[in-house]
Design an enzyme around this catalytic site. Structure first.
Site, PDB file in Angstrom:
ATOM      1  N   GLU A   1       0.883  -1.175   0.000  1.00  0.00           N
ATOM      2  CA  GLU A   1       0.000   0.000   0.000  1.00  0.00           C
ATOM      3  C   GLU A   1       0.920   1.224   0.000  1.00  0.00           C
ATOM      4  OE1 GLU A   1      -2.283   0.316   3.621  1.00  0.00           O
ATOM      5  OE2 GLU A   1      -3.599   1.881   2.823  1.00  0.00           O
TER       6      GLU A   1
ATOM      7  N   ASP B   1     -12.101   1.648   4.335  1.00  0.00           N
ATOM      8  CA  ASP B   1     -12.634   2.330   5.534  1.00  0.00           C
ATOM      9  C   ASP B   1     -13.611   3.401   5.063  1.00  0.00           C
ATOM     10  OD1 ASP B   1     -10.722   1.211   7.694  1.00  0.00           O
ATOM     11  OD2 ASP B   1      -9.383   1.866   6.076  1.00  0.00           O
TER      12      ASP B   1
HETATM   13  N1  HPA Z   1      -4.072   0.029   5.740  1.00  0.00           N
HETATM   14  C1  HPA Z   1      -3.538  -0.483   6.840  1.00  0.00           C
HETATM   15  N2  HPA Z   1      -4.237  -0.657   7.942  1.00  0.00           N
HETATM   16  C2  HPA Z   1      -5.520  -0.308   7.968  1.00  0.00           C
HETATM   17  C3  HPA Z   1      -6.116   0.225   6.855  1.00  0.00           C
HETATM   18  C4  HPA Z   1      -5.358   0.396   5.682  1.00  0.00           C
HETATM   19  O1  HPA Z   1      -5.794   0.879   4.626  1.00  0.00           O
HETATM   20  N3  HPA Z   1      -7.399   0.486   7.213  1.00  0.00           N
HETATM   21  C5  HPA Z   1      -7.560   0.085   8.483  1.00  0.00           C
HETATM   22  N4  HPA Z   1      -6.419  -0.393   8.949  1.00  0.00           N
HETATM   23 ZN    ZN Z   2      -7.373  -2.081   4.794  1.00  0.00          ZN
END
Ligand code: HPA
Ligand code: ZN
Length: 355
Positions: free
Chosen positions: A213, A291
């Site tokens: 990510e 989220d």
């Molecule tokens: N990335 C990492 N941890 C998380 C995320 C996310 O997008 N959303 C909630 N916890």
């Molecule tokens: Zn996530």
């Protein structure tokens, strides 16, 4: 609502959601409501003046960690089993309205346990929300226990041992269906859950992991080495062509969350999310909300954002929807049923278009 002529088609397209954190469905309104009910004092930060100011602040996240500080503060208002059940039910109602037929949802028990909420309270509330969605909407659900990377491994081990000791992963209890990891990516050791994932793998538990990510492709490689069968996000896979070929060969699913990537500044626009590259290379992926209460978009908004950025064809959407079904952690009978619904939906759309 998007401007695409395919909007109604996308709305009705049967969807599977594979990447949504139930705590990430806690809206500013619900945070204020539950804070009052549970006598929780919210931070003195001016962002917490009202649901409106909080929503405004959510529009300016600078990074994953900046978002996470709000995400972990928000969830402090959850206390009783009914709070957890209400949160899950709130999400499922919205998901149902967006055309979700099957949802695999994450939750973060370590964080709640650390502030004194019993593991049983959390799980009982979320399971109740899942059962209600199954009963009232026929929406199949799967709960994924998520380890968090900002807390010590020992805390993850404790919740995992507790879940195992109570047979929560056993098909007969039908409570938990997999393990994931999330939270801060760059910083903690990449392989911090090596032993826990090895134990889970031996026990036949399904594994996924947030990787690629913010972190470079080596985070994805490590997650796969530790036994992850899926990768959550994984957008930085395109930076390592060899690894991408391996992901294609092994049929690993990426659970992509385009609006999340923009909101957390991983990309500057949805057009930068490698949807076209993944389609062309044969990388399997699904489109998800992550989220939604923090990023201003539920699953349909994510489908629409992808359509506005990439103008995909009906055939490409059929392929994405079918992949989402085939890669779901659900039995073959349910998969056949969902594939039939997709086929019906696409056929009806084409009939109308061709008339
Ligand atoms: N990335 C990492 N941890 C998380 C995320 C996310 O997008 N959303 C909630 N916890
Ligand atoms: Zn996530």
């Amino acid at each position: 609502m998007c401007q695409s002529p395919l909007h109604d088609f996308l709305h009705g397209l049967p969807k599977c959601e594979h990447h949504v954190h139930l705590e990430g469905c806690l809206t500013p309104e619900l945070i204020f409501e539950l804070a009052q009910k549970n006598a929780i004092t919210l931070p003195s930060d001016p962002a917490y003046t009202s649901p409106k100011t909080l929503t405004q602040r959510y529009g300016n996240f600078t990074s994953l960690d900046d978002f996470l500080s709000f995400y972990f503060t928000g969830m402090t208002v959850l206390h009783s089993e009914s709070d957890f059940a209400l949160l899950a039910w709130t999400y499922f109602q919205r998901a149902h309205a967006d055309g979700v037929h099957h949802a695999e949802v994450f939750f973060d028990p370590q964080v709640h346990r650390d502030r004194g909420v019993a593991y049983e309270t959390i799980v009982a509330g979320f399971v109740a929300g899942c059962k209600r969605a199954e009963r009232e909407f026929g929406l199949t659900t799967r709960l994924i226990l998520c380890f968090v990377r900002h807390l010590p491994v020992e805390s993850a081990a404790q919740v995992f041992e507790h879940a195992l000791a109570n047979s929560h992963f056993h098909p007969e209890t039908d409570m938990l269906h997999g393990v994931g990891w999330s939270s801060t990516e760059v910083g903690p050791p990449k392989d911090m859950f090596r032993e826990l994932y090895a134990t889970a793998k031996t026990a036949g538990i399904r594994l996924t992991a947030h990787a690629g990510e913010e972190g470079d492709p080596s985070y994805i490689a490590t997650a796969l080495e530790l036994g992850a069968q899926r990768i959550d996000h994984g957008i930085r896979l395109v930076e390592d062509v060899e690894l991408m070929q391996r992901v294609v060969q092994d049929g690993v699913l990426l659970t992509v969350c385009p609006i999340s990537n923009v909101q957390l500044k991983c990309v500057t626009s949805v057009a930068e999310v490698p949807i076209r590259r993944f389609l062309d290379a044969g990388v399997k992926f699904s489109i998800n909300s992550d989220d939604p209460a923090y990023f201003g978009g539920y699953i349909l908004d994510n489908y629409c954002a992808v359509q506005e950025a990439f103008a995909l064809s009906v055939d490409e959407w059929r392929h994405i929807a079918e992949t989402s079904v085939r890669e779901s952690w659900v039995d073959e009978v349910r998969k056949e049923e969902l594939l039939r619904r997709i086929d019906d939906h696409v056929s009806k759309h084409l009939e109308v278009v061709l008339v």
